[in-house]
Scaffold this active site. Structure first.
Site: not given
Ligand code: BES
Ligand code: MN
Ligand code: ZN
Length: 512
Positions: A290, A364
Site C-alpha cells: 500500500k 477474502r
Molecule cells: N483492508 C483493506 C480494505 C480497506 C481499505 C479497509 C481502506 C479500510 C480502509 C483490504 O484488505 C484491501 O486492501 N482491499 C483492496 C482490495 C483490492 C486489492 C481488490 C482494496 O480495497 O483496495
Molecule cells: Mn488489503
C-alpha cells in the site's frame, strides 16, 4: 486489560430537583409545546434561570446543543446540563442514546466523576422503560470512552471513574429501567472493549496476542469455549488461505474458534449462528504494498474479528438462549522473502484453488477458510464482518456499512438490527454477474476483479464458500475508525458491529 475509564451505570429513585449529584442531565425537545414538568420544576427552584436563557435564545433544544448551569445550592445538583434532543417527531431511541453519550462525553471533559441522568423523561410513553434504560446506559459507555492507555505525560486527563445514575421519581418504572440498564451496560462495555482492542497497535496485538487476549477475556465465562489453531494446526487442516496471507510475517497466523452454548436450553427453533470476523492485525498490502499515506490506519484491519470477539463476550454475559460460533481468522499481511506473491495459486480449506492477483486482497483469503469451516460445522446462518474493500468506502462513505446476502429475510433482520442499534447498513448487490468476474482461467477463482464494483465482487468471492447456507456479509471498511472526535464518541476505533450483531442475536430469541 486495563479499564480506560471505569464506568458504572445504576438506577436510583429520586426527585429531579432534590437529587444530589455533581451533574444533573436533562433533555428538551426543540418543539416541545407547552410546559415541561422537569424543566419547569428546576427553573422555579433556580429562580427562572432556565426561562431567561431560553428567552435569550441561548438554548432552544436543537439537536447537538447543550447548556451548563449551576445549582447554586438551590437544588440537589451542583450543575445542570441541558441537552437538546431536536424535534420530537424525529426522536427515536438513537436520539436518547446520542444525548446520553454527549452528556457523558461532556462530563469526562469537565472531569466530573458522578452524573445523574433524567434524560429519558421526555421519552416516557414513547418507548418502554427497559429500552430507555438500555440505550441510556449504552450512551454513557460510548460517550465517556477515551483511548489513552499509552499516554504517560501530563497526567493526560485520566478520569479514572465515571459513576452514572439514571434517576426517576416514579417507582413503577424503576425495575424495568434497571433491567434495561443492565443489558445496556453489557453492550456498552463490550463495545468499548472492541474499541480498545481495535485501537491497540500492531506491535502490541499480533495474531497470537489476539488469541491470548480472547482466552483471557473469556476465561470467566463458562458458556464459551475457545480453541486456537496455530500455524502447525492450520497446516494440518489445510487452511491454505489463512496460512498464505500470514506467511510474510514472523508473527504467525491463528484461527480463533469460539463457541457459545447457552447454559439454559436454546429457545425453540433458534438457529445456530456463525459470526466470522476478519482480523488482519496489520495490512501493509504485502508484496502489493500500500502507499505510505494513512497506512497506520491498517492496524484497524482487525476490527471485524474484534467485533466478533466482543459480541460473543456480550451475548455470554447476557446469557442469550441460542448457540453461536465466533470464528476469527487472524494474520498479519506483510512483505518479505516468505510472503505470497501475485501469480501464486493457493488451495483453500474448501479445496477451491485461488489465483492471487493482488496480495492486498487478503481479507477474502482468510475469511474463505473460516466460512468453509462454518459450513462444515453445520451452522444455520453465517454473518461475516470485515474491513474488506476500499470500494465499499467509496460507495457508502463512513456512514453505513455495506450489506450483501443470499437471503432476503436475513437482510431484513440485519436492517432492523441496524436501525435499533444505531449502526447503519445499506443493502448492496452481489451474485452471479459479480461472481463471473472472480473466475480465473488457471484456477477456480482469482482474488481480485476489475476496478468496478469492488465491494460487490469481493462479496461474490466470499459467497463461493458458503454453499446454500444463509449468509450475509458486512463490509465495514470506512466504519472502523473516525478521524475526529465526534460529539458522542472519541477519535479512533469505533467498535462498529458489536451493537449491530448483539441486537441481531437478541432479536432472534427475544419476543417483541
Ligand atoms: N483492508 C483493506 C480494505 C480497506 C481499505 C479497509 C481502506 C479500510 C480502509 C483490504 O484488505 C484491501 O486492501 N482491499 C483492496 C482490495 C483490492 C486489492 C481488490 C482494496 O480495497 O483496495
Ligand atoms: Mn488489503
Ligand atoms: Zn485488509
Amino acid at each position: 486489560m486495563k479499564q480506560i475509564i471505569n464506568v458504572s451505570v445504576k438506577t436510583r429513585r429520586a426527585s429531579f430537583t432534590d437529587c444530589r449529584t455533581d451533574l444533573l442531565v436533562v433533555g428538551r425537545f426543540s418543539d416541545a409545546a407547552g410546559p415541561d414538568e422537569v424543566i419547569d420544576a428546576l427553573d422555579q427552584r433556580l429562580g427562572g434561570n432556565i426561562g431567561r436563557l431560553a428567552k435569550l435564545g441561548d438554548f432552544t433544544g436543537k439537536a447537538r446543543t447543550q447548556v451548563l448551569l449551576y445549582g447554586e445550592s438551590k437544588i440537589g445538583a451542583q450543575r445542570v446540563l441541558l441537552v437538546g434532543l431536536g424535534e420530537r417527531k424525529k426522536a427515536t431511541l438513537a436520539t436518547l442514546r446520542k444525548a446520553a453519550a454527549a452528556a457523558a462525553n461532556r462530563a469526562v471533559d469537565l472531569k466530573i466523576q458522578q452524573i445523574a441522568l433524567a434524560l429519558h423523561s421526555p421519552f416516557v410513553g414513547l418507548h418502554d422503560p427497559a429500552a430507555l434504560g438500555r440505550v441510556m446506559a449504552e450512551g454513557v459507555y460510548l460517550g465517556s470512552y477515551r483511548y489513552d492507555e499509552f499516554v504517560t505525560q501530563n497526567g493526560n486527563g485520566r478520569l479514572g471513574a465515571l459513576a452514572a445514575e439514571i434517576v426517576d421519581p416514579d417507582p413503577s418504572r424503576l425495575k424495568s429501567l434497571a433491567q434495561g440498564v443492565r443489558t445496556g451496560a453489557v453492550i456498552g462495555r463490550a463495545h468499548n472493549y472492541a474499541r480498545t482492542l481495535a485501537n491497540r497497535p500492531a506491535n502490541v496485538i499480533n495474531p497470537s496476542a489476539l488469541a491470548q487476549e480472547a482466552r483471557r477475556v473469556l476465561r470467566g465465562l463458562r458458556t464459551v469455549r475457545c480453541v486456537v489453531y496455530d500455524e502447525k494446526q492450520l497446516a494440518a487442516k489445510g487452511m491454505g488461505g489463512i496460512l498464505t496471507v500470514g506467511s510474510g510475517s514472523r508473527n504467525m497466523p491463528r484461527l480463533i474458534v469460539l463457541k457459545y452454548t447457552p447454559a439454559r436450553k436454546p429457545a425453540r427453533g433458534a438457529p445456530t449462528i456463525a459470526l466470522v470476523g476478519k482480523a488482519i492485525t496489520f495490512d501493509s498490502g504485502g508484496i502489493s504494498l500500500k502507499p505510505a499515506q494513512d497506512m497506520d490506519q491498517m492496524k484497524m484491519d482487525k476490527t471485524g474479528g474484534v467485533a466478533v470477539l466482543a459480541t460473543i463476550k456480550a451475548i455470554a454475559e447476557l446469557g442469550l438462549p441460542l448457540s453461536v460460533w465466533g470464528l476469527i481468522p487472524a494474520a498479519e499481511n506483510m512483505p518479505s522473502g516468505s510472503s505470497y506473491r501475485p501469480g501464486d495459486i493457493i488451495t483453500t480449506y474448501s479445496g477451491k484453488t485461488v489465483e492471487i492477483l493482488n496480495t492486498d486482497a487478503e481479507g477474502r483469503l482468510i475469511l474463505c477458510d473460516a466460512l468453509a469451516l462454518a459450513v462444515e460445522r453445520r451452522c444455520d446462518v453465517i454473518v461475516d464482518i470485515a474491513t474488506l474493500t476500499g470500494a465499499c468506502m467509496v460507495a457508502l462513505g463512513s456512514y453505513k456499512a455495506g450489506l450483501m446476502s443470499n437471503d432476503d429475510d436475513l437482510v431484513r433482520a440485519l436492517e432492523r438490527a441496524a436501525e435499533e442499534s444505531g449502526e447503519s447498513v445499506w443493502h448492496l448487490p452481489t451474485g452471479e454477474e459479480y461472481a463471473e468476474e472472480m473466475k480465473s482461467k488457471i484456477a477456480d477463482l482469482k482474488n481480485a476483479g476489475s476496478r468496478w464494483g469492488g465491494a460487490c465482487t469481493a462479496a461474490a468471492f466470499l459467497q463461493q464458500f458458503v454453499g446454500d447456507t444463509k449468509w450475509a456479509h458486512l463490509d465495514i471498511a470506512g466504519m472502523d475508525f473516525q478521524q475526529k472526535p465526534g460529539e458522542c464518541s472519541a477519535l479512533g476505533a469505533t467498535g462498529f458491529g458489536v451493537r449491530l450483531l448483539t441486537t441481531y442475536l437478541r432479536n432472534l430469541v427475544e419476543k417483541k
